[in-house]
Motif scaffolding. Sequence first.
Motif, mmCIF file in Angstrom:
data_model
loop_
_atom_site.group_PDB
_atom_site.id
_atom_site.type_symbol
_atom_site.label_atom_id
_atom_site.label_comp_id
_atom_site.label_asym_id
_atom_site.label_seq_id
_atom_site.Cartn_x
_atom_site.Cartn_y
_atom_site.Cartn_z
ATOM 1 N N ILE A 191 10.300 18.915 -39.606
ATOM 2 C CA ILE A 191 11.175 18.820 -40.779
ATOM 3 C C ILE A 191 12.431 17.979 -40.505
ATOM 4 N N GLN A 192 13.037 18.160 -39.332
ATOM 5 C CA GLN A 192 14.309 17.474 -39.068
ATOM 6 C C GLN A 192 14.215 15.948 -39.212
ATOM 7 N N VAL A 228 15.224 23.422 -48.523
ATOM 8 C CA VAL A 228 14.323 23.695 -47.403
ATOM 9 C C VAL A 228 14.170 25.199 -47.261
ATOM 10 N N TYR A 252 17.842 26.662 -47.988
ATOM 11 C CA TYR A 252 18.841 25.881 -47.276
ATOM 12 C C TYR A 252 18.960 24.581 -48.054
ATOM 13 N N GLN A 289 14.145 28.436 -45.314
ATOM 14 C CA GLN A 289 14.915 28.711 -44.093
ATOM 15 C C GLN A 289 14.024 29.063 -42.906
ATOM 16 N N LEU A 303 12.262 25.895 -41.637
ATOM 17 C CA LEU A 303 13.144 25.005 -40.875
ATOM 18 C C LEU A 303 13.136 25.392 -39.396
ATOM 19 N N TYR A 361 10.753 22.976 -37.112
ATOM 20 C CA TYR A 361 11.948 22.157 -36.952
ATOM 21 C C TYR A 361 11.623 20.715 -36.557
ATOM 22 N N ASP A 363 7.432 23.881 -47.923
ATOM 23 C CA ASP A 363 8.469 23.891 -46.882
ATOM 24 C C ASP A 363 9.756 23.245 -47.388
#
Length: 213
Positions: free
Chosen positions: A200-201, A188, A84, A190, A193, A197, A66
């Motif tokens: 990962i964020q 990352v 990304y 895409q 993500l 989210y 990821d």
Amino acid sequence: MTLTIALSKGRIFEETLPLLAAAGIVPAEDPESSRKLIIGTNHADVRLVIVRASDVPTYVQYGAADLGIAGRDVLIEHGGDGLYQPLDLNIAKCKMMVAVENGFDYQNAVRQGARLKVATKYPKIAREHFAAKGVHVDIIKLYGSMELAPLVGLADAIVDLVSTGGTLRANNLVAVEHIIDISSRLVVNQAALKLKYDRIQPVLDAFASAVPA
Ligand code: PRT
Ligand code: MG
């Protein structure tokens, strides 16, 4: 949902440890001593995969990992498709340079419009650099030990990474041109993500807050 992070052994792994720690992630084993390629962490749903530095973008591009951490050198050569790149981590810093054997008059060769043989692991970066200068080059692709090439007549110059300069000095080479500054970046996948989210964020935020000055 498992989070998979692609890392290479050596300097990137070492310098990534504090960033992982900031995100509360602690590897269960040291990849330098373990032969395992999948390394667990203190979180049951976070794992590290240990790959060659130049393979990190590929694992992330195809979603086998990821996230990953890769040098700008590797990312430029890869092309960055499907990746990304939200964060410069300011680790594993060095410079991409042109170097020649001590005594070779590089500036004069360039002025005279000589065609130069350039050995490198980074053909894309080298080709773009010399094209922008209007210098004609034959690129000779190598996979390592570029420093040897000028010493045995394989090339007039090399394009390689330099950090302390010790390797150039030890091989009677001198840097004659700076191409770009290099550091490592977070990459990352895409699709991941979007799908992961919430997972990962927070890792991105923790890394961002721990980037060395
Ligand atoms: O070693 P392997 O073939 O598996 O892959 P790799 O060389 O791509 O991986 P690794 O782990 O050596 O490097 C990973 C990343 O670290 C690179 O992609 C760069 O972004 C970054 N980095 C930072 C460096 C250096 N500094 C560096 N000095 N990568 C390589 N070097 C080499 C350089 O190629 C030269 O041979 O170190 C030598 C020069 O070092 P000095 O200190 O003698 O100048
Ligand atoms: Mg190496």
